[in-house]
Design a protein around this motif. Structure first.
Motif, short mmCIF file in Angstrom:
data_model
loop_
_atom_site.label_atom_id
_atom_site.label_comp_id
_atom_site.label_asym_id
_atom_site.label_seq_id
_atom_site.Cartn_x
_atom_site.Cartn_y
_atom_site.Cartn_z
N ARG A 72 0.83 -1.21 0.00
CA ARG A 72 0.00 0.00 0.00
C ARG A 72 0.86 1.26 0.00
N PRO A 73 0.31 2.37 -0.42
CA PRO A 73 -0.98 2.46 -1.12
C PRO A 73 -0.81 2.11 -2.60
N VAL A 74 -1.55 1.12 -3.03
CA VAL A 74 -1.56 0.71 -4.43
C VAL A 74 -3.02 0.60 -4.86
N ARG A 75 -3.42 1.46 -5.77
CA ARG A 75 -4.80 1.42 -6.25
C ARG A 75 -4.85 0.65 -7.56
N VAL A 76 -5.77 -0.29 -7.64
CA VAL A 76 -5.95 -1.06 -8.87
C VAL A 76 -6.84 -0.27 -9.82
N LEU A 77 -6.32 -0.04 -11.03
CA LEU A 77 -7.04 0.74 -12.03
C LEU A 77 -7.85 -0.13 -12.97
N SER A 78 -7.32 -1.31 -13.26
CA SER A 78 -8.02 -2.20 -14.21
C SER A 78 -7.53 -3.63 -14.05
N VAL A 79 -8.40 -4.55 -14.40
CA VAL A 79 -8.05 -5.97 -14.50
C VAL A 79 -8.53 -6.44 -15.86
N SER A 93 -3.10 -10.75 -23.04
CA SER A 93 -3.14 -11.09 -24.46
C SER A 93 -1.98 -11.99 -24.86
N SER A 94 -0.96 -12.09 -24.00
CA SER A 94 0.23 -12.85 -24.36
C SER A 94 0.35 -14.18 -23.61
N SER A 95 -0.43 -14.37 -22.56
CA SER A 95 -0.34 -15.60 -21.78
C SER A 95 -1.65 -15.80 -21.03
N SER A 96 -1.76 -16.92 -20.34
CA SER A 96 -2.96 -17.14 -19.54
C SER A 96 -2.93 -16.24 -18.33
N GLY A 97 -4.06 -15.99 -17.77
CA GLY A 97 -4.12 -15.17 -16.58
C GLY A 97 -4.59 -13.75 -16.87
N PHE A 98 -4.24 -12.85 -15.97
CA PHE A 98 -4.77 -11.49 -15.99
C PHE A 98 -3.65 -10.47 -15.82
N VAL A 99 -3.88 -9.29 -16.38
CA VAL A 99 -2.99 -8.15 -16.17
C VAL A 99 -3.70 -7.20 -15.22
N VAL A 100 -3.05 -6.87 -14.13
CA VAL A 100 -3.60 -5.97 -13.13
C VAL A 100 -2.90 -4.63 -13.25
N GLY A 101 -3.59 -3.65 -13.80
CA GLY A 101 -3.03 -2.31 -13.92
C GLY A 101 -3.20 -1.55 -12.62
N THR A 102 -2.15 -0.95 -12.12
CA THR A 102 -2.18 -0.27 -10.83
C THR A 102 -1.55 1.12 -10.94
N THR A 103 -1.57 1.84 -9.84
CA THR A 103 -0.88 3.12 -9.77
C THR A 103 0.63 2.94 -9.71
N GLY A 104 1.08 1.69 -9.52
CA GLY A 104 2.50 1.36 -9.61
C GLY A 104 2.73 0.50 -10.83
N PRO A 133 -13.10 -4.20 -17.80
CA PRO A 133 -12.55 -4.83 -19.01
C PRO A 133 -12.87 -6.32 -19.13
N LEU A 134 -13.27 -6.97 -18.05
CA LEU A 134 -13.58 -8.40 -18.09
C LEU A 134 -15.02 -8.67 -18.53
N HIS A 135 -15.84 -7.62 -18.61
CA HIS A 135 -17.24 -7.75 -19.07
C HIS A 135 -17.99 -8.83 -18.27
N GLU A 137 -15.84 -15.63 -15.52
CA GLU A 137 -14.40 -15.77 -15.32
C GLU A 137 -14.18 -16.57 -14.01
N PRO A 138 -14.14 -17.87 -14.07
CA PRO A 138 -14.09 -18.68 -12.84
C PRO A 138 -12.85 -18.44 -11.98
N LEU A 139 -11.80 -17.84 -12.53
CA LEU A 139 -10.61 -17.53 -11.74
C LEU A 139 -10.65 -16.11 -11.17
N VAL A 140 -11.79 -15.46 -11.29
CA VAL A 140 -12.02 -14.17 -10.63
C VAL A 140 -13.08 -14.39 -9.56
N HIS A 141 -12.70 -14.20 -8.31
CA HIS A 141 -13.61 -14.40 -7.19
C HIS A 141 -13.97 -13.06 -6.57
#
Length: 369
Positions: free
Chosen positions: A95-102, A106-117, A290-292, A310-314
């Motif tokens: 902290r403090p880290v704010r998540v801007l987007s998930v 596009s290049s691998s499995s999983g998710f990109v978490v965009g943050t203030t860092g 972005p995950l709709h 998205e079963p891997l998003v809880h």
């Protein structure tokens, strides 16, 4: 791109800390990102006038009982408990880290978490962002020239001395305000859309199961969760009894429109200097757009704590887990669900307990990044 932390937990309130505790015990590599500068979740932002002794109950976080003091502001008391909890179990909270987007990678499995860092790549997401950052104020006809504020900005009764106040809302937030303003404000009028329902006695397990079933049915159908009070009603808490003793729970129906100096019910006028909107909050989920995930009905369809799309998003602290006890259970459920489908990363236990890899984990574990 930062090193893959495995699972990203977003939010370090009750739900996020519960999830981190169980992920750690199951040996799943993770990191917790928290937008606040200090521990305490939404509690640290509550009005200083809300005393810990007036709270109905704060449920223990797993593994470390909470012993409430006889006095002290709820904001400082709960924040101190959360801080102790993070230290005791050596939780990796950044902290403090704010998540801007998930978004999907596009290049691998999983998710990109965009943050203030720096952005992170994650195999799974546990979202525990609650509602405090999204206060809701409904739109009503007319224009009011006085002051309007949401309960999230309420800091106590002193600033309303000698003013005429209308309090809008039928939940515990409204009751908190109504328990404090009489004798300080010049006048207080309470208005709600529906007559409040009070219940006496203990909130039994049967009642709790019925409430959870009702909320679960909505999120399973992809509908937005209803407000807690619309399902549970109001118990005779310390705050309710204080407001009753002051004669503040004289409920009036919702006004028809606002006018510059007050509110109107047909031709009946009520003068006001301030309107306090204790009208609840909405789930803070815009970073997941972005995950709709949303359904046509406006909600997010859930299967347990997992989003159906998205079963891997809880989502925890959402829908049926939007309570302190529900958040604890949801944190455990999300961790167990992810342990069943993700390979564990064993790491050394911090203070307070051992790490426990999932029983089906392969014997060769990896050290934590």
């Amino acid at each position: 791109m930062d090193a893959d932390p495995g699972i990203v937990v977003i939010g370090a309130g009750q739900a996020g800390l519960s999830a981190a505790y169980h992920l750690r015990r199951l040996g799943l590599d993770h990191v917790v990102l928290d937008a606040d500068a200090a521990p305490g979740g939404a509690w640290q932002h509550r009005a200083p006038s809300l005393d810990a002794s007036s709270l109905h109950r704060i449920f223990d976080l797993p593994g470390l009982p909470f012993t409430p003091p006889s006095s002290g502001s709820a904001a400082s008391v709960v924040a101190a408990y959360f801080a102790d909890y993070e230290r005791h179990f050596g939780l990796d909270v950044r902290r403090p880290v704010r998540v801007l987007s998930v978004s999907r990678s596009s290049s691998s499995s999983g998710f990109v978490v965009g943050t203030t860092g720096a952005p992170l790549h994650a195999r799974a997401i546990v979202n525990a962002t609650g509602t405090w950052t999204r206060p809701y104020i409904p739109t009503y006809p007319g224009t009011f020239a006085g002051r309007q504020l949401h309960y999230a900005a309420y800091r106590g009764p002193a600033e309303f001395a000698g003013l005429r106040v209308i309090v809008v809302g039928g939940g515990n937030s409204a009751v908190h305000v109504l328990s404090e303003l009489p004798g300080v404000a010049a006048s207080v009028r309470w208005v709600t859309r529906r007559p409040p329902v009070f219940h006496d006695g203990e909130f039994t397990e049967d009642h709790g199961r019925a409430v959870i079933a009702s909320v679960t049915a909505r999120v399973t159908a992809g509908l937005p969760p209803a407000s807690v009070v619309s399902v549970t009603g109001l118990g005779y808490t310390t705050l309710v009894r204080a407001a009753l003793a002051k004669g503040a729970l004289d409920r009036h129906p919702m006004f028809d429109r606002l006018v510059p100096t007050g509110a109107m019910w047909g031709t009946t006028f009520e003068p006001a200097d301030v309107i306090i909107w204790a009208t609840g909050f909405r789930a803070a989920l815009t970073h997941l757009a972005p995950l709709h995930l949303r359904e046509p009905g406006g909600g997010i369809r859930m299967t347990g704590t997992a989003t159906t799309r998205e079963p891997l998003v809880h989502l925890i602290g959402y829908g049926p887990s939007a309570s302190t006890v529900g958040a604890n259970r949801a944190g455990r459920a999300a961790a167990l669900s992810l342990a069943a489908v993700l390979p564990p990363h064993r790491f050394a236990a911090g203070p307070g307990g051992d790490s426990h890899p999932h029983p089906n984990a392969p014997q060769a574990a990896h050290s934590r990044a």
